[in-house]
Design a protein around this motif. Sequence first.
Motif, PDB file in Angstrom:
ATOM      1  N   MET A   1       0.823  -1.208   0.000  1.00  0.00           N
ATOM      2  CA  MET A   1       0.000   0.000   0.000  1.00  0.00           C
ATOM      3  C   MET A   1       0.857   1.258   0.000  1.00  0.00           C
ATOM      4  SD  MET A   1      -3.194   0.432   2.469  1.00  0.00           S
ATOM      5  CE  MET A   1      -3.403  -1.319   2.381  1.00  0.00           C
ATOM      6  N   GLY A   2       2.049   1.155   0.468  1.00  0.00           N
ATOM      7  CA  GLY A   2       2.888   2.345   0.486  1.00  0.00           C
ATOM      8  C   GLY A   2       3.654   2.415   1.781  1.00  0.00           C
ATOM      9  N   GLU A   3       4.922   2.679   1.707  1.00  0.00           N
ATOM     10  CA  GLU A   3       5.709   2.684   2.932  1.00  0.00           C
ATOM     11  C   GLU A   3       7.008   3.454   2.783  1.00  0.00           C
ATOM     12  OE1 GLU A   3       6.503  -1.706   1.596  1.00  0.00           O
ATOM     13  OE2 GLU A   3       4.721  -0.507   1.599  1.00  0.00           O
ATOM     14  N   ARG A   4       7.590   3.842   3.879  1.00  0.00           N
ATOM     15  CA  ARG A   4       9.004   4.162   3.977  1.00  0.00           C
ATOM     16  C   ARG A   4       9.451   3.430   5.240  1.00  0.00           C
ATOM     17  NH1 ARG A   4      11.704  10.020   4.990  1.00  0.00           N
ATOM     18  NH2 ARG A   4      11.530   9.415   7.171  1.00  0.00           N
ATOM     19  N   SER A   5       8.653   3.663   6.308  1.00  0.00           N
ATOM     20  CA  SER A   5       8.998   3.014   7.562  1.00  0.00           C
ATOM     21  C   SER A   5       8.234   1.698   7.704  1.00  0.00           C
ATOM     22  CB  SER A   5       8.629   3.938   8.703  1.00  0.00           C
ATOM     23  OG  SER A   5       7.253   4.233   8.597  1.00  0.00           O
ATOM     24  N   GLY A   6       7.816   1.115   6.569  1.00  0.00           N
ATOM     25  CA  GLY A   6       7.103  -0.160   6.632  1.00  0.00           C
ATOM     26  C   GLY A   6       5.632  -0.010   6.952  1.00  0.00           C
ATOM     27  N   LYS A   7       5.140   1.238   7.090  1.00  0.00           N
ATOM     28  CA  LYS A   7       3.716   1.414   7.428  1.00  0.00           C
ATOM     29  C   LYS A   7       2.899   1.689   6.174  1.00  0.00           C
ATOM     30  CE  LYS A   7       3.858   2.654  12.187  1.00  0.00           C
ATOM     31  NZ  LYS A   7       3.475   3.566  13.237  1.00  0.00           N
ATOM     32  N   SER A   8       1.757   1.007   6.054  1.00  0.00           N
ATOM     33  CA  SER A   8       0.908   1.264   4.892  1.00  0.00           C
ATOM     34  C   SER A   8      -0.110   2.352   5.245  1.00  0.00           C
ATOM     35  CB  SER A   8       0.204  -0.022   4.472  1.00  0.00           C
ATOM     36  OG  SER A   8      -0.516  -0.537   5.558  1.00  0.00           O
ATOM     37  N   ILE A   9      -0.315   3.259   4.301  1.00  0.00           N
ATOM     38  CA  ILE A   9      -1.207   4.414   4.544  1.00  0.00           C
ATOM     39  C   ILE A   9      -2.283   4.441   3.464  1.00  0.00           C
ATOM     40  CG2 ILE A   9      -1.312   6.932   4.800  1.00  0.00           C
ATOM     41  CD1 ILE A   9       1.797   6.803   5.292  1.00  0.00           C
ATOM     42  N   LEU A  10      -3.541   4.390   3.887  1.00  0.00           N
ATOM     43  CA  LEU A  10      -4.650   4.498   2.937  1.00  0.00           C
ATOM     44  C   LEU A  10      -5.337   5.845   3.159  1.00  0.00           C
ATOM     45  CD1 LEU A  10      -6.477   3.117   0.761  1.00  0.00           C
ATOM     46  CD2 LEU A  10      -7.948   2.415   2.664  1.00  0.00           C
ATOM     47  N   ILE A  11      -5.458   6.620   2.083  1.00  0.00           N
ATOM     48  CA  ILE A  11      -6.134   7.920   2.169  1.00  0.00           C
ATOM     49  C   ILE A  11      -7.490   7.799   1.496  1.00  0.00           C
ATOM     50  CG2 ILE A  11      -6.003  10.385   1.595  1.00  0.00           C
ATOM     51  CD1 ILE A  11      -2.924  10.019   1.352  1.00  0.00           C
ATOM     52  N   ALA A  12      -8.550   8.050   2.264  1.00  0.00           N
ATOM     53  CA  ALA A  12      -9.910   8.026   1.713  1.00  0.00           C
ATOM     54  C   ALA A  12     -10.231   9.426   1.226  1.00  0.00           C
ATOM     55  CB  ALA A  12     -10.895   7.602   2.798  1.00  0.00           C
TER      56      ALA A  12
ATOM     57  N   GLY B   1       9.201  10.587   0.763  1.00  0.00           N
ATOM     58  CA  GLY B   1       9.547   9.173   0.586  1.00  0.00           C
ATOM     59  C   GLY B   1       8.496   8.187   1.067  1.00  0.00           C
ATOM     60  N   PHE B   2       7.299   8.676   1.416  1.00  0.00           N
ATOM     61  CA  PHE B   2       6.223   7.782   1.874  1.00  0.00           C
ATOM     62  C   PHE B   2       5.203   7.617   0.758  1.00  0.00           C
ATOM     63  CE2 PHE B   2       8.114   9.234   5.697  1.00  0.00           C
ATOM     64  CZ  PHE B   2       7.892   8.265   6.661  1.00  0.00           C
ATOM     65  N   LYS B   3       5.027   6.387   0.321  1.00  0.00           N
ATOM     66  CA  LYS B   3       4.087   6.142  -0.773  1.00  0.00           C
ATOM     67  C   LYS B   3       2.742   5.703  -0.181  1.00  0.00           C
ATOM     68  CE  LYS B   3       4.486   4.454  -5.443  1.00  0.00           C
ATOM     69  NZ  LYS B   3       3.889   3.273  -5.994  1.00  0.00           N
ATOM     70  N   SER B   4       1.696   6.473  -0.438  1.00  0.00           N
ATOM     71  CA  SER B   4       0.385   6.106   0.108  1.00  0.00           C
ATOM     72  C   SER B   4      -0.524   5.619  -1.019  1.00  0.00           C
ATOM     73  CB  SER B   4      -0.247   7.323   0.778  1.00  0.00           C
ATOM     74  OG  SER B   4      -0.355   8.378  -0.159  1.00  0.00           O
ATOM     75  N   ARG B   5      -1.682   5.120  -0.634  1.00  0.00           N
ATOM     76  CA  ARG B   5      -2.694   4.729  -1.619  1.00  0.00           C
ATOM     77  C   ARG B   5      -3.889   5.670  -1.430  1.00  0.00           C
ATOM     78  NH1 ARG B   5      -5.478  -1.274  -2.238  1.00  0.00           N
ATOM     79  NH2 ARG B   5      -6.795  -0.677  -3.996  1.00  0.00           N
ATOM     80  N   LEU B   6      -4.394   6.185  -2.531  1.00  0.00           N
ATOM     81  CA  LEU B   6      -5.400   7.250  -2.501  1.00  0.00           C
ATOM     82  C   LEU B   6      -6.638   6.776  -3.273  1.00  0.00           C
ATOM     83  CD1 LEU B   6      -5.639  10.360  -1.900  1.00  0.00           C
ATOM     84  CD2 LEU B   6      -4.410  10.765  -4.011  1.00  0.00           C
TER      85      LEU B   6
ATOM     86  N   ARG C   1     -15.777  -5.264  -8.569  1.00  0.00           N
ATOM     87  CA  ARG C   1     -14.892  -6.031  -7.692  1.00  0.00           C
ATOM     88  C   ARG C   1     -14.873  -5.423  -6.294  1.00  0.00           C
ATOM     89  NH1 ARG C   1      -9.507  -5.238  -7.865  1.00  0.00           N
ATOM     90  NH2 ARG C   1      -9.864  -3.615  -9.407  1.00  0.00           N
ATOM     91  N   THR C   2     -14.791  -6.272  -5.259  1.00  0.00           N
ATOM     92  CA  THR C   2     -14.569  -5.720  -3.925  1.00  0.00           C
ATOM     93  C   THR C   2     -13.204  -6.190  -3.422  1.00  0.00           C
ATOM     94  OG1 THR C   2     -15.688  -7.546  -2.855  1.00  0.00           O
ATOM     95  CG2 THR C   2     -17.004  -5.570  -3.249  1.00  0.00           C
ATOM     96  N   GLU C   3     -12.633  -5.378  -2.554  1.00  0.00           N
ATOM     97  CA  GLU C   3     -11.289  -5.671  -2.052  1.00  0.00           C
ATOM     98  C   GLU C   3     -11.254  -5.268  -0.580  1.00  0.00           C
ATOM     99  OE1 GLU C   3      -8.472  -3.043  -3.933  1.00  0.00           O
ATOM    100  OE2 GLU C   3      -6.787  -3.818  -2.767  1.00  0.00           O
ATOM    101  N   THR C   4     -10.627  -6.074   0.234  1.00  0.00           N
ATOM    102  CA  THR C   4     -10.524  -5.713   1.653  1.00  0.00           C
ATOM    103  C   THR C   4      -9.069  -5.415   1.983  1.00  0.00           C
ATOM    104  OG1 THR C   4     -12.402  -7.095   2.171  1.00  0.00           O
ATOM    105  CG2 THR C   4     -10.980  -6.516   4.016  1.00  0.00           C
ATOM    106  N   VAL C   5      -8.849  -4.249   2.625  1.00  0.00           N
ATOM    107  CA  VAL C   5      -7.474  -3.885   2.991  1.00  0.00           C
ATOM    108  C   VAL C   5      -7.413  -3.534   4.482  1.00  0.00           C
ATOM    109  CG1 VAL C   5      -6.632  -3.120   0.729  1.00  0.00           C
ATOM    110  CG2 VAL C   5      -7.857  -1.513   2.146  1.00  0.00           C
ATOM    111  N   GLU C   6      -6.242  -3.759   5.064  1.00  0.00           N
ATOM    112  CA  GLU C   6      -6.047  -3.456   6.487  1.00  0.00           C
ATOM    113  C   GLU C   6      -4.835  -2.532   6.625  1.00  0.00           C
ATOM    114  OE1 GLU C   6      -6.140  -6.785   9.128  1.00  0.00           O
ATOM    115  OE2 GLU C   6      -7.646  -7.838   7.923  1.00  0.00           O
ATOM    116  N   PRO C   7      -5.027  -1.227   6.378  1.00  0.00           N
ATOM    117  CA  PRO C   7      -3.875  -0.313   6.417  1.00  0.00           C
ATOM    118  C   PRO C   7      -3.387  -0.101   7.851  1.00  0.00           C
ATOM    119  CG  PRO C   7      -5.905   0.931   6.196  1.00  0.00           C
ATOM    120  CD  PRO C   7      -6.302  -0.511   6.125  1.00  0.00           C
ATOM    121  N   ASP C   8      -2.107   0.238   7.972  1.00  0.00           N
ATOM    122  CA  ASP C   8      -1.589   0.602   9.300  1.00  0.00           C
ATOM    123  C   ASP C   8      -2.150   1.945   9.732  1.00  0.00           C
ATOM    124  OD1 ASP C   8       0.082  -1.664   9.627  1.00  0.00           O
ATOM    125  OD2 ASP C   8       1.462  -0.794   8.159  1.00  0.00           O
TER     126      ASP C   8
END
Length: 376
Positions: A1-12, A29-34, A152-159
């Motif tokens: 999902m996106g990381e620098r420090s290994g954390k995934s970030i989802l932006i709604a 340097g942090f890649k998020s998902r939008l 399609r549906t997708e389930t994600v568990e962002p940090d």
Amino acid sequence: MGERSGKSILIAGAGPTGLALALELARRGFKSRLVANAAGPTPINESRALGVNARTLTLLEPSGVSAMILANARRLTKFKISAAGKPLLTVETETFRSRYCPIQILPQGETERLLKQKLSAFGIAPEWLTEISSLSGDVAKPVVTLQHADGRTETVEPDMLVGADGAHSVVRKTFGFAFPGKAIESRFFLADYRYAQPVDTSFIELNFLNPGVLGRLPVSEDTMRYLSTVEDFETRIDHPAMVSERTWASEFHISFRHVETMSRGNVFLAGDAAHVHSPAGARGMNLGIEDACWLAFLISEGREQDYSNLRMPAVKTVIKDTRRNTTFITLKNPVLTGLRSLLLPLANRIPGFTKAFLHNVAGQDTPPPPWIPGAQ
Ligand SMILES: Cc1cc2nc3c(=O)[nH]c(=O)nc-3n(C[C@H](O)[C@H](O)[C@H](O)COP(=O)(O)OP(=O)(O)OC[C@H]3O[C@@H](n4cnc5c(N)ncnc54)[C@H](O)[C@@H]3O)c2cc1C
């Protein structure tokens, strides 16, 4: 999902707030998902926000977006206030001592496109037509179900989950953030008119109709916006040139609300999802971009748990200011409107009035960003 420090970030949400957050994270340097349920950025001719203030230009300077905004925006040199067409007060913006003019005009749809364009250089594109259809789990471990355009549906568990999903935020509602406040009685009406030739776009004008108000704001070189509390306001417009087309009309109610905390656990709120108020002062989009820039900075420092404590005072200041401005422009009592007309012409003689007014318009009444040296 996106990381620098290994954390995934989802932006709604991919309005100005979500786009600014993804960009400010990406440049660090942090890649998020939008994700956004809209088909794309706000259509240019349905742009709610028009004003980009000096604080936003300061915040978007490191990403290079400010230079692009300045290349496209229109400079406002005057605020004019009149009553029944009689001039009461003019405030010149040129007296403002700062790197940027207090406020520039650029339709929200264009600002969003510039943010999106810069974001694409980091290989990040908003996922349009992607709806957050349900949320479960808890604020420590949110579980998000996404519904894609193809069914399609997708389930994600962002940090980390950031709700930048606007005033009706599903993130805010599902995770039980209270949103206290109230709506004001007056209805507001809006119409944008395009003219057959360029018109003077260097000023904003407020004309008190007593009762009611009619505001005139530039949108682009040949288009003006008229905003009013009076339903038949279009009959009162003194058009500056021949009308080509009415490009947009809308009607809305105004609420003043904000959450009591902007984060709980790993769920964060930013922009209209966290605060709504009247457009008087042109602060909504600017405040959302400011939230986004602070949150990105704090995430990059590993201090995201400080976000709410640092942002809530700024939110409360802006809500208080816009409430005061709105009360002032929507006065109905004839004694008070008479007093307003009597006192406004004297305002420029009050020491510090112009400076305080422009400081507020520039959005410099909230704490400056500590990561930008010399920021005002
Ligand atoms: C008439 C008017 C004039 C204004 N003028 C100004 C001005 O001059 N200056 C100013 O600063 N502000 C102004 N504003 C306010 C400004 O328009 C808003 O504050 C701004 O749009 C907020 O941005 P945002 O990104 O937080 O939310 P939004 O712009 O509302 O974006 C929300 C995003 O979330 C997405 N979304 C929503 N629900 C879901 C879901 N369930 N799943 C996935 N995605 C979802 C949407 O698709 C969208 O991408 C004005 C407002 C009005 C009404």
